[in-house]
Design a protein around this motif. Structure first.
Motif, PDB file in Angstrom:
ATOM      1  N   VAL A 314       0.841  -1.208   0.000  1.00  0.00           N
ATOM      2  CA  VAL A 314       0.000   0.000   0.000  1.00  0.00           C
ATOM      3  C   VAL A 314       0.873   1.253   0.000  1.00  0.00           C
ATOM      4  CG1 VAL A 314      -1.961  -1.132   1.112  1.00  0.00           C
ATOM      5  CG2 VAL A 314      -0.145  -0.156   2.526  1.00  0.00           C
ATOM      6  N   THR A 316       1.746   3.264  -2.377  1.00  0.00           N
ATOM      7  CA  THR A 316       1.156   4.404  -3.107  1.00  0.00           C
ATOM      8  C   THR A 316       0.128   5.120  -2.246  1.00  0.00           C
ATOM      9  OG1 THR A 316       1.515   3.257  -5.189  1.00  0.00           O
ATOM     10  CG2 THR A 316      -0.081   5.059  -5.185  1.00  0.00           C
ATOM     11  N   GLN A 317      -0.743   4.373  -1.615  1.00  0.00           N
ATOM     12  CA  GLN A 317      -1.772   4.984  -0.790  1.00  0.00           C
ATOM     13  C   GLN A 317      -1.169   5.745   0.395  1.00  0.00           C
ATOM     14  OE1 GLN A 317      -1.602   2.040  -2.038  1.00  0.00           O
ATOM     15  NE2 GLN A 317      -3.616   0.993  -2.301  1.00  0.00           N
ATOM     16  N   THR A 320       0.669   8.878  -0.740  1.00  0.00           N
ATOM     17  CA  THR A 320      -0.319   9.852  -1.179  1.00  0.00           C
ATOM     18  C   THR A 320      -0.948  10.547   0.030  1.00  0.00           C
ATOM     19  OG1 THR A 320      -0.790   8.595  -3.170  1.00  0.00           O
ATOM     20  CG2 THR A 320      -2.444  10.189  -2.483  1.00  0.00           C
ATOM     21  N   ARG A 321      -1.339   9.716   0.991  1.00  0.00           N
ATOM     22  CA  ARG A 321      -1.963  10.311   2.178  1.00  0.00           C
ATOM     23  C   ARG A 321      -1.001  11.230   2.920  1.00  0.00           C
ATOM     24  NH1 ARG A 321      -2.667   6.097   4.924  1.00  0.00           N
ATOM     25  NH2 ARG A 321      -1.125   6.517   6.542  1.00  0.00           N
ATOM     26  N   ALA A 341      -8.060   7.728  -4.734  1.00  0.00           N
ATOM     27  CA  ALA A 341      -7.097   6.790  -4.141  1.00  0.00           C
ATOM     28  C   ALA A 341      -7.704   6.047  -2.974  1.00  0.00           C
ATOM     29  CB  ALA A 341      -5.851   7.555  -3.707  1.00  0.00           C
ATOM     30  N   ASN A 342      -8.507   6.841  -2.161  1.00  0.00           N
ATOM     31  CA  ASN A 342      -9.138   6.181  -1.019  1.00  0.00           C
ATOM     32  C   ASN A 342     -10.151   5.135  -1.465  1.00  0.00           C
ATOM     33  OD1 ASN A 342      -7.728   7.514   0.950  1.00  0.00           O
ATOM     34  ND2 ASN A 342      -9.175   9.241   1.051  1.00  0.00           N
ATOM     35  N   GLU A 344     -10.000   3.531  -4.220  1.00  0.00           N
ATOM     36  CA  GLU A 344      -9.205   2.381  -4.698  1.00  0.00           C
ATOM     37  C   GLU A 344      -8.671   1.574  -3.530  1.00  0.00           C
ATOM     38  OE1 GLU A 344      -5.201   1.452  -7.363  1.00  0.00           O
ATOM     39  OE2 GLU A 344      -5.978   3.515  -7.223  1.00  0.00           O
ATOM     40  N   LEU A 345      -8.232   2.336  -2.493  1.00  0.00           N
ATOM     41  CA  LEU A 345      -7.714   1.647  -1.309  1.00  0.00           C
ATOM     42  C   LEU A 345      -8.811   0.820  -0.639  1.00  0.00           C
ATOM     43  CD1 LEU A 345      -5.508   1.116   0.763  1.00  0.00           C
ATOM     44  CD2 LEU A 345      -6.168   3.250   1.908  1.00  0.00           C
TER      45      LEU A 345
END
Length: 844
Positions: A314, A316-317, A320-321, A341-342, A344-345
């Motif tokens: 995770v 990327t997530q 990003t966050r 993204a969220n 997708e997460l």
């Protein structure tokens, strides 16, 4: 039926004996029955009852219009306890057998109407016995019994209860059915196990998240899918069957080993969210954020033997966050991207959750499959173990393998070299490594090994298979070992080989050759020693026809007849003959002994034996015979003169008043006759063995000859009574003088060897176109071990009783040869201490 107050019927002979049923019949008051008292019973009934009572076979009888019941002791057990016995004795059939009357009445009527017997095999006829109706199976026959007028008056029953056999057959059929079902179930289980294993691998390999299985305390990678390899930054050959911390050393300082150890040692599940991990990927160290779980794997005994890890990156997530959190000014600009993204997460997490649930179910299936596999291995009838990875770590070993290696369950989880150090220096480590490297099977047959059994090094022999276990990529991940100890079989075979080698040395030392003949094809196999005896090329094999061709003509047909007789009738073969050697044509004497033996299929196909050169022995015997013949011939002349002198003295002094002179001359005359008989015997042996004895056959009355020989013996014997059983005149065609000498020898032997017996019985009878003469005495008898040698030349039975009896062992030998030259037979029947009976027969 009531019993009489007094045993009224005991005086009837036909009711005697018969055990319990005989006693019941004798004490029953028959006057109250339709048959009346036994004195009025017909003879046919009496005879039938006498047969039934004294038979050991189960029998039953129905008699008269009312079909009154009788049975014997052998039938009694079939009635059981608390049933019909003894009440049905004398009872009419329809009252005695109401439960089966509809079944047996037509059979009884058939017999009574037509007189034809019936037969039933394994017939189900339930009867009342043991307090209830029982299913009973019978094999029985109903037969008519005729009275004095020839009419059928009764039905005679012979029967056997076959209930036990029928029940056993049914149980056997049921057992076979269950066995068939069990075998089919086992086949389906094996198929299902294979399907489960294949499905497990497919699920792991095709899963959308990273999945791997680590085995043992070293966390050896057993399987890893493409997502896991992508996450680790490794290729499959770099990690498969290797400790994960060895192939990914960057994890050692990040606490990963501690996490793995805690799960492996405690069984506690570990999970983490967004755990930062430093990984060496794409030739550089990078930080990856991972959601993952570690769950323990158990073997069939509930012991942890591995860990399954499921995870997803995770990074990327997280990054990003973090950017969003660090840059509030950029929040609006990237809000839509963050929401996406969220989403997708969330979708990924939802997918991960679902995948984890499926994988947990898969773990359960894996554990079940492993449990079944280990149970099958444990129950196998041979020693089995599974060695995992390049280090060949014991993953499983059943009790038989542990016992064979002299170990216990503590070897599980240990490398092969560490678990079985006593095998170092032997070939097994290299063989296992070769199998693991090449992926090819290895089969060991009667391989010697030194193993540590209960603290003691012992030598043994083993048959075994090293079977590589490969993954779907064809890469060897483990080696399965299946072994069985054959030490006893090998040692037994070596003992046999040693015995055969010693026998071969003994045969060569004794100058004996051996041969083998195929009973069907007559193919001949010989040893070099035999070919040397025959003057044949020792390096070439001799054919059967070649060997027979060298036998001299006078023995050739006889030896073929002897061989055929031994092969077809299975007897022993012992034949003495002459032959010409191949290389120099020299005439030699040989003795060949053989026997028909079974092959590996228990068929009589091999005729084998030995052959000995007895030329020197035969030459010695010939020289001895020549010497005996010469000496006997030389003694004949002075003995003739001595006989004449004794006869003249007898004539001149017959009126002498000196009793000593008369007695001395009589004794001298007897001794001269004995000496003449002995010399004639030696001369006849010499003539016999030189082929000069002549059989002059003529027609004569053998009974008259017996009488003459007996009278001649009686002149010199007063201690025994010799009698001839009366018989008509019997004419034979034979040599009268030589048959007379045989009779004389048997009579004088009967006198000599029965000093305490007083009677000698002579018989002459005709049996199957042969005349048979026998001489029976009450003497000391002959032991069984001496009987077969009794007719051999110069053989004498040596005992304390015979030591002082004169003789040279030639009389019976000469008698045997004379009888055989007349195509007759001579033999003896005897028991030590009870006398003997000598027989000879001549064809008429």
């Amino acid at each position: 039926m009531q019993q009489a107050d007094q045993p009224k019927n005991k005086d009837y002979p036909f009711l005697k004996g018969g055990g319990e049923m005989g006693e019941l019949m004798r004490t029953t008051d028959w006057s109250v029955t339709a048959l009346g008292t036994p004195d009025a019973w017909p003879q046919s009934l009496r005879t039938t009852l006498s047969i039934i009572l004294n038979s050991k076979f189960p029998m039953f009888l129905w008699w008269g219009p009312e079909l009154v019941c009788f049975y014997n002791d052998a039938y009694r057990p079939s009635l059981g306890q608390h049933g019909k016995h003894p009440s049905i004795l004398g009872m009419p059939a329809h009252l005695a057998w109401p439960e089966i009357w509809n079944t047996i009445k037509p059979l009884i009527n058939q017999v009574l109407a037509g007189g034809e017997a019936t037969w039933s095999e394994d017939q189900l006829i339930p009867i009342y016995r043991n307090g209830k109706i029982e299913d009973v199976y019978w094999t029985f026959s109903y037969s008519p019994v005729a009275d004095e007028s020839g009419d059928t008056a009764g039905v005679f029953v012979t029967c056997t209860e076959t209930t036990a056999k029928i029940v056993a057959n049914k149980q056997l059929e049921e057992t076979n059915r269950h066995l068939k079902v069990a075998r089919e179930a086992d086949r389906l289980i094996q198929k299902k196990l294979q399907e489960n294993d294949n499905n497990l691998r497919l699920i792991i390999l095709q899963a959308p998240v990273a999945i791997a299985i680590f085995r043992g305390p070293d966390y050896v990678v057993e399987i890893a899918n493409a997502r896991a390899l992508e996450l680790w930054g490794r290729r499959l050959p770099e990690v498969l069957n290797k400790p994960i911390l060895q192939t990914m050393p960057e994890l050692l300082d990040q606490g990963i080993k501690q996490l793995l150890d805690n799960v492996f040692n405690t069984g506690e599940v570990f999970s983490a969210k967004e755990l930062p991990v430093q990984l060496f990927r794409n030739r550089k160290m990078t930080t990856a954020y991972i959601d993952f779980v570690y769950e323990p794997l158990y073997d069939a005994e509930g012991v942890i033997n591995g860990i399954i890890t499921i995870g997803t990156e995770v990074t990327t997530q997280v990054t990003t966050r973090k950017r969003i959190e660090e840059s509030a000014t950029e929040f609006q600009a990237i809000n839509e991207e963050l929401v996406a993204a969220n989403e997708e997460l969330a979708a990924t997490n939802e997918e991960l959750t679902e995948t984890q649930w499926h994988l947990q179910q898969l773990v359960v299936e894996i554990e079940k499959s492993e449990s079944r596999f280990r149970s099958l291995v444990q129950q196998a009838p041979v020693a089995i173990c599974l060695l995992r990875g390049r280090e060949l770590v014991f993953e499983a070993a059943n009790d038989k393998m542990q016992f064979m290696l002299g170990k216990d369950a503590s070897i599980i989880g240990k490398p092969f070299e560490e678990a079985v150090p006593e095998l170092k220096g032997q070939s097994f480590f290299k063989l296992l490594d070769d199998v693991f490297t090449t992926g090819e099977n290895y089969y060991g047959n009667e391989t010697p090994a030194v193993i540590n059994h209960k603290g003691q090094l012992i030598n043994g022999y083993f048959n075994f298979i090293y079977q590589p276990i490969k993954n779907d990529d064809g890469i060897t991940t483990a080696v399965m070992v299946v072994s069985i100890e054959v030490t006893e079989q090998v040692n037994a075979r070596k003992k046999v080989e040693q015995a055969e080698e010693m026998l071969r040395f003994a045969l060569e030392a004794a100058n004996i050759g051996t041969w083998y003949i195929n009973a069907d094809t007559r193919e001949l196999k010989t040893t070099p020693r035999l070919r040397e005896l025959f003057g044949y090329d020792v390096d070439k094999e001799m054919t059967f026809d070649e060997a027979i061709g060298q036998v001299t003509e006078d023995f050739r047909d006889k030896i073929l007849e002897q061989i055929d007789d031994a092969i077809f009738n299975g007897g022993n073969y012992d034949f003495t003959y002459t032959m010409r050697r191949f290389n120099d044509g020299q005439l030699i004497w040989l003795r060949s002994l053989g026997k028909l033996s079974r092959d590996h299929e228990n068929e009589f196909t091999t005729f084998s034996g030995v052959v000995m050169d007895i030329t020197e022995q035969k030459q010695d015997e010939q020289r001895k015979s020549d010497f005996i013949g010469m000496v006997s011939h030389e003694l004949k002349t002075p003995l003739t003169s001595l006989t004449a002198i004794v006869q003249v003295l007898n004539m001149k002094l017959k009126n002498s008043e000196d009793s000593f002179i008369a007695g001395a001359l009589d004794k001298a005359n007897i001794q001269v006759k004995k000496m003449g008989t002995m010399i004639n015997g030696f001369l006849n042996i010499s003539r016999l063995e030189s082929g000069k004895i002549h059989v002059a056959k003529e027609h004569f009355d053998i009974v008259q000859l017996l009488t003459e020989m007996m009278d001649e013996v009686k002149l010199t014997v007063s201690s025994h009574t010799i009698s001839l059983a009366p018989y008509d005149h019997i004419e034979v065609y034979a040599d009268r003088d030589k048959i007379g000498s045989v009779i004389s020898n048997l009579l004088t032997n009967a006198v000599k060897y029965s000093p305490k017996g007083k009677y000698i019985e002579v018989q002459c009878v005709v049996i199957d176109n042969n005349v048979q003469v026998s001489v029976k005495d009450e003497g000391m008898g002959i032991k069984p071990q001496d009987i077969n040698k009794l007719f051999d030349r110069y053989y004498r039975v040596e005992t304390a009783h015979t030591r002082h009896i004169s003789g040279f062992g030639i009389g019976l030998y000469l008698s045997s040869e004379i009888i055989h030259r007349h195509d007759g037979e001579i033999w003896v029947e005897s028991e030590s201490g009870k006398g003997s009976t000598f027989y000879f027969s001549l064809p008429l």
